[in-house]
Design an enzyme around this catalytic site. Sequence first.
Site, PDB file in Angstrom:
ATOM      1  N   HIS A   1      20.271 -55.409  18.227  1.00 52.58           N
ATOM      2  CA  HIS A   1      21.528 -55.232  17.490  1.00 52.58           C
ATOM      3  C   HIS A   1      22.527 -56.354  17.773  1.00 52.58           C
ATOM      4  O   HIS A   1      23.040 -56.953  16.823  1.00 52.58           O
ATOM      5  CB  HIS A   1      22.136 -53.837  17.646  1.00 52.58           C
TER       6      HIS A   1
ATOM      7  N   TYR B   1      24.757 -59.488  15.372  1.00 53.14           N
ATOM      8  CA  TYR B   1      26.151 -59.962  15.463  1.00 53.14           C
ATOM      9  C   TYR B   1      26.224 -61.405  15.934  1.00 53.14           C
ATOM     10  O   TYR B   1      27.193 -62.104  15.636  1.00 53.14           O
ATOM     11  CB  TYR B   1      26.986 -59.040  16.346  1.00 53.14           C
TER      12      TYR B   1
ATOM     13  N   HIS C   1      19.024 -53.874   2.983  1.00 50.98           N
ATOM     14  CA  HIS C   1      20.243 -53.967   3.810  1.00 50.98           C
ATOM     15  C   HIS C   1      20.345 -55.331   4.483  1.00 50.98           C
ATOM     16  O   HIS C   1      21.368 -56.002   4.404  1.00 50.98           O
ATOM     17  CB  HIS C   1      20.228 -52.843   4.856  1.00 50.98           C
ATOM     18  N   PHE C   2      19.250 -55.769   5.100  1.00 52.29           N
ATOM     19  CA  PHE C   2      19.454 -57.012   5.848  1.00 52.29           C
ATOM     20  C   PHE C   2      19.326 -58.255   4.977  1.00 52.29           C
ATOM     21  O   PHE C   2      19.697 -59.345   5.402  1.00 52.29           O
ATOM     22  CB  PHE C   2      18.638 -57.062   7.152  1.00 52.29           C
ATOM     23  N   HIS C   3      18.871 -58.085   3.737  1.00 49.69           N
ATOM     24  CA  HIS C   3      18.971 -59.246   2.856  1.00 49.69           C
ATOM     25  C   HIS C   3      20.384 -59.385   2.291  1.00 49.69           C
ATOM     26  O   HIS C   3      20.764 -60.465   1.849  1.00 49.69           O
ATOM     27  CB  HIS C   3      17.915 -59.192   1.748  1.00 49.69           C
TER      28      HIS C   3
ATOM     29  N   ARG D   1       8.557 -50.229   3.979  1.00 49.48           N
ATOM     30  CA  ARG D   1       8.716 -51.642   4.320  1.00 49.48           C
ATOM     31  C   ARG D   1       7.517 -52.039   5.173  1.00 49.48           C
ATOM     32  O   ARG D   1       6.761 -51.178   5.633  1.00 49.48           O
ATOM     33  CB  ARG D   1      10.024 -51.881   5.089  1.00 49.48           C
ATOM     34  N   ARG D   2       7.338 -53.325   5.393  1.00 46.54           N
ATOM     35  CA  ARG D   2       6.320 -53.838   6.310  1.00 46.54           C
ATOM     36  C   ARG D   2       4.938 -53.259   6.050  1.00 46.54           C
ATOM     37  O   ARG D   2       4.206 -52.929   6.973  1.00 46.54           O
ATOM     38  CB  ARG D   2       6.709 -53.508   7.744  1.00 46.54           C
TER      39      ARG D   2
HETATM   40 FE1  HAS Z   1      22.340 -53.628  10.126  1.00 50.54          FE
HETATM   41  C1  HAS Z   1      19.093 -52.446  10.421  1.00 50.54           C
HETATM   42  C2  HAS Z   1      23.555 -50.536  10.951  1.00 50.54           C
HETATM   43  C3  HAS Z   1      25.572 -54.845  10.025  1.00 50.54           C
HETATM   44  C4  HAS Z   1      21.103 -56.824  10.082  1.00 50.54           C
HETATM   45  N1  HAS Z   1      20.453 -54.471  10.214  1.00 50.54           N
HETATM   46  C5  HAS Z   1      19.256 -53.809  10.311  1.00 50.54           C
HETATM   47  C6  HAS Z   1      18.186 -54.763  10.333  1.00 50.54           C
HETATM   48  C7  HAS Z   1      18.764 -56.016  10.275  1.00 50.54           C
HETATM   49  C8  HAS Z   1      20.193 -55.809  10.195  1.00 50.54           C
HETATM   50  C9  HAS Z   1      18.042 -57.345  10.328  1.00 50.54           C
HETATM   51  O1  HAS Z   1      22.464 -47.944  12.164  1.00 50.54           O
HETATM   52  C10 HAS Z   1      16.688 -54.431  10.353  1.00 50.54           C
HETATM   53  C11 HAS Z   1      16.067 -54.563  11.685  1.00 50.54           C
HETATM   54  C12 HAS Z   1      14.598 -54.217  11.614  1.00 50.54           C
HETATM   55  O2  HAS Z   1      13.801 -55.112  11.272  1.00 50.54           O
HETATM   56  O3  HAS Z   1      14.238 -53.063  11.841  1.00 50.54           O
HETATM   57  N2  HAS Z   1      24.211 -52.820  10.370  1.00 50.54           N
HETATM   58  C13 HAS Z   1      24.486 -51.532  10.689  1.00 50.54           C
HETATM   59  C14 HAS Z   1      25.932 -51.342  10.777  1.00 50.54           C
HETATM   60  C15 HAS Z   1      26.505 -52.567  10.492  1.00 50.54           C
HETATM   61  C16 HAS Z   1      25.405 -53.488  10.271  1.00 50.54           C
HETATM   62  C17 HAS Z   1      26.669 -50.087  11.106  1.00 50.54           C
HETATM   63  N3  HAS Z   1      23.164 -55.460  10.051  1.00 50.54           N
HETATM   64  C18 HAS Z   1      24.519 -55.752  10.024  1.00 50.54           C
HETATM   65  C19 HAS Z   1      24.705 -57.182   9.991  1.00 50.54           C
HETATM   66  C20 HAS Z   1      23.441 -57.740  10.008  1.00 50.54           C
HETATM   67  C21 HAS Z   1      22.501 -56.649  10.042  1.00 50.54           C
HETATM   68  C22 HAS Z   1      26.054 -57.874   9.965  1.00 50.54           C
HETATM   69  C23 HAS Z   1      23.011 -59.165   9.993  1.00 50.54           C
HETATM   70  C24 HAS Z   1      23.772 -60.191   9.979  1.00 50.54           C
HETATM   71  N4  HAS Z   1      21.497 -51.838  10.551  1.00 50.54           N
HETATM   72  C25 HAS Z   1      22.168 -50.711  10.911  1.00 50.54           C
HETATM   73  C26 HAS Z   1      21.200 -49.655  11.268  1.00 50.54           C
HETATM   74  C27 HAS Z   1      19.927 -50.205  11.119  1.00 50.54           C
HETATM   75  C28 HAS Z   1      20.148 -51.566  10.674  1.00 50.54           C
HETATM   76  C29 HAS Z   1      21.468 -48.286  11.714  1.00 50.54           C
HETATM   77  C30 HAS Z   1      18.577 -49.508  11.392  1.00 50.54           C
HETATM   78  C31 HAS Z   1      17.998 -48.948  10.172  1.00 50.54           C
HETATM   79  C32 HAS Z   1      16.650 -48.363  10.436  1.00 50.54           C
HETATM   80  O4  HAS Z   1      16.497 -47.140  10.261  1.00 50.54           O
HETATM   81  O5  HAS Z   1      15.710 -49.075  10.826  1.00 50.54           O
HETATM   82  C33 HAS Z   1      27.995 -52.874  10.501  1.00 50.54           C
HETATM   83  O6  HAS Z   1      28.258 -53.976  11.340  1.00 50.54           O
HETATM   84  C34 HAS Z   1      28.563 -53.140   9.142  1.00 50.54           C
HETATM   85  C35 HAS Z   1      30.089 -53.240   9.204  1.00 50.54           C
HETATM   86  C36 HAS Z   1      30.634 -53.968   8.008  1.00 50.54           C
HETATM   87  C37 HAS Z   1      31.671 -53.592   7.267  1.00 50.54           C
HETATM   88  C38 HAS Z   1      32.089 -54.449   6.088  1.00 50.54           C
HETATM   89  C39 HAS Z   1      33.441 -55.158   6.271  1.00 50.54           C
HETATM   90  C40 HAS Z   1      33.678 -56.091   5.114  1.00 50.54           C
HETATM   91  C41 HAS Z   1      34.132 -57.357   5.214  1.00 50.54           C
HETATM   92  C42 HAS Z   1      34.249 -58.212   3.966  1.00 50.54           C
HETATM   93  C43 HAS Z   1      35.660 -58.313   3.422  1.00 50.54           C
HETATM   94  C44 HAS Z   1      35.635 -59.022   2.107  1.00 50.54           C
HETATM   95  C45 HAS Z   1      36.639 -59.768   1.605  1.00 50.54           C
HETATM   96  C46 HAS Z   1      36.429 -60.441   0.295  1.00 50.54           C
HETATM   97  C47 HAS Z   1      37.933 -59.976   2.289  1.00 50.54           C
HETATM   98  C48 HAS Z   1      32.447 -52.359   7.551  1.00 50.54           C
HETATM   99  C49 HAS Z   1      34.538 -57.970   6.519  1.00 50.54           C
HETATM  100  C50 HAS Z   1      37.170 -59.733  -0.816  1.00 50.54           C
HETATM  101  C51 HAS Z   1      36.320 -59.742  -2.001  1.00 50.54           C
HETATM  102  C52 HAS Z   1      36.416 -59.007  -3.117  1.00 50.54           C
HETATM  103  C53 HAS Z   1      35.469 -59.242  -4.214  1.00 50.54           C
HETATM  104  C54 HAS Z   1      37.388 -57.909  -3.334  1.00 50.54           C
HETATM  105 CU    CU Z   2      21.762 -52.572  14.537  1.00 48.24          CU
END
Ligand code: HAS
Ligand code: CU
Length: 554
Positions: free
Chosen positions: A225, A229, A376-378, A441-442
């Site tokens: 995890h 980040y 999700h991760f793409h 997947r996989r």
């Molecule tokens: Fe994830 C699985 C939970 C973020 C990558 N994640 C994965 C895997 C990868 C990955 C590679 O809880 C698969 C691993 C594998 O091979 O098994 N992930 C989360 C959560 C977040 C999260 C809670 N993941 C990421 C990020 C990654 C990433 C970042 C890569 C860079 N993820 C999981 C969970 C799994 C998981 C489970 C396991 C699933 C399973 O069952 O296997 C959080 O960090 C997300 C928080 C993000 C936000 C969004 C904030 C928005 C922002 C943008 C603002 C936009 C603006 C523009 C200002 C709350 C900052 C304005 C534009 C307009 C158009 C209005």
């Molecule tokens: Cu994670």
Amino acid sequence: MQASTIPTKVDPRDAKLSMAHLYVAFTALGLGGLMGLLQVMVRSGKFQLPFGIDYYQVLTVHGVLLGLVLTTFFIMGFQTAAVSRTAGAMSNGARLAGWIGFWLMTIGTAMAAVMILLKEASVLFTFYAPLKAHPVFYIGLTLVIVGSWVAGGALIGTYGKWRRQNPGKTSPLLTFMVVVNTVMWIVATLGVAATVLLQLLPWSLGLVERVDVLVSRTLFWYFGHPLVYFWLLPAYMCWYAIVPKIIGGKIFSDSLARLSFLLFLLFSIPVGFHHQLVEPGIDPAWKFLQVVLTFMVIIPSLMTAFSMFATFEKTGRSQGSTGLFGWVKKLPWGDARFTVPFIGMAAFIPAGAGGIINASHQLNQVVHNTIWVTGHFHLTLATTVVLTFFGISYWLVPHLTGRKLTKAMNKLAIIQAWVWTVGMTFMSGAMHAAGLLGAPRRSAFSEYGGSAQAAEWIPYQIAQAIGGSILFIGIILVLVIFINLAFFAPKGEEEFPVGEAEAGEEKSPAVFENWKLWLGITAALILFAYTIPLIDIIQNAPIGSKGWQTWGKW
Ligand code: HAS
Ligand code: CU
């Protein structure tokens, strides 16, 4: 800090080190992207892999090259440049350490890559047991990790030098952010180093008969995890500290940016169980605790979203915009250095929502091990992070090579980002949808393609193939731009933009640089979240615990 000591350019010697990393990163992008194309084709059910190539081998090359090699090398290269630009040139010793780290990582990568190509390491990018690879693969991985520690030490050392030369002053924001990311990386990689050296390597060498699968997965996700980040934070460095300058504004709050990075250090690591929610052998109470901590680590991302909106709105208003969304029109849409990362930000809104779904214990039961997770991760890694990295390289590469980003390349970069958006909307959208219908997947198409449910998934898999092919065109465009900026663009000076804080902003609290405090809390949280469940797993997990005991005697 006196104005005269603020460098405006990356030292040319550090620039060489940074570029060395970027060459490896973009080579990995080209090869890894090609493997991605092969995969979506096979999964559409319309094609077969030629020459007896195996699906899992291709999947491993793709995941390792793009998820591990592209990211780690790009990040180390960018962070080297960011520190040299904001804290000053590295000392000769630090630069030498940087080069040693680079070569260790490169040799390690080559060793792992050869084993994958020889079909001796089709263990996917997570390489945990019970999949087993050739020992050379694990030795290669160890070299990559050790190399990254040496190179990371050089960056932390450069920060230390700056602090000694500027006692009592607040460090440059970008350098501070690099230090947080590096410290997080070092603490996190201890877990993967432990499973590789204590479990997988002895097992692969035949020194132990069996390994405890659950222990190896737990140590992997302790690392896995924070790994995501480690990919995200360099993108946040660009959003917080570089984008404001590009759009002609100021950093919304230097202190808020630092606080959000510190929260990532604290909460990124004790959350690995959210990847193991369906695994037996881990007490549900500890899974619950880590889900709560996962929701804590969402907060700094929400702070980032708030901060970015505030930067955009304040900049727009200072340029005369009115109304709720008038600022949108004031943003420099024709500037790839802004538009490309902005699309990354926009993608992070649905991507983050998907992450919150994954982390919600019960909902995880629906999506786990389906291709939803790949979707999700793409969106997170392969869109938000990677588009931001592309956006960075469009000014960083010419800055480092003494060239200019021309109008033509700027335009091509914007086209590239839109191609990526269209391709990813198809591919990731179809992955999310097929995942909800249960598509795994996989899994090789040859294994599930004949099943009754598979017919339902095929239209989505064709959509994935269409999206994946568009993305491959996107990769070719990035490579064209990269090669142009590295070797052919006209000579000149391209700015390394670094934002400034609002005039009159209070100095950020000194406690933010009290590393003993932050490391102490980080360690306490990790011990709290992992000690008891790990002891419990080692003593009671049914699978392979004998192997662990055998190792203990050995
Ligand atoms: Fe994830 C699985 C939970 C973020 C990558 N994640 C994965 C895997 C990868 C990955 C590679 O809880 C698969 C691993 C594998 O091979 O098994 N992930 C989360 C959560 C977040 C999260 C809670 N993941 C990421 C990020 C990654 C990433 C970042 C890569 C860079 N993820 C999981 C969970 C799994 C998981 C489970 C396991 C699933 C399973 O069952 O296997 C959080 O960090 C997300 C928080 C993000 C936000 C969004 C904030 C928005 C922002 C943008 C603002 C936009 C603006 C523009 C200002 C709350 C900052 C304005 C534009 C307009 C158009 C209005
Ligand atoms: Cu994670």
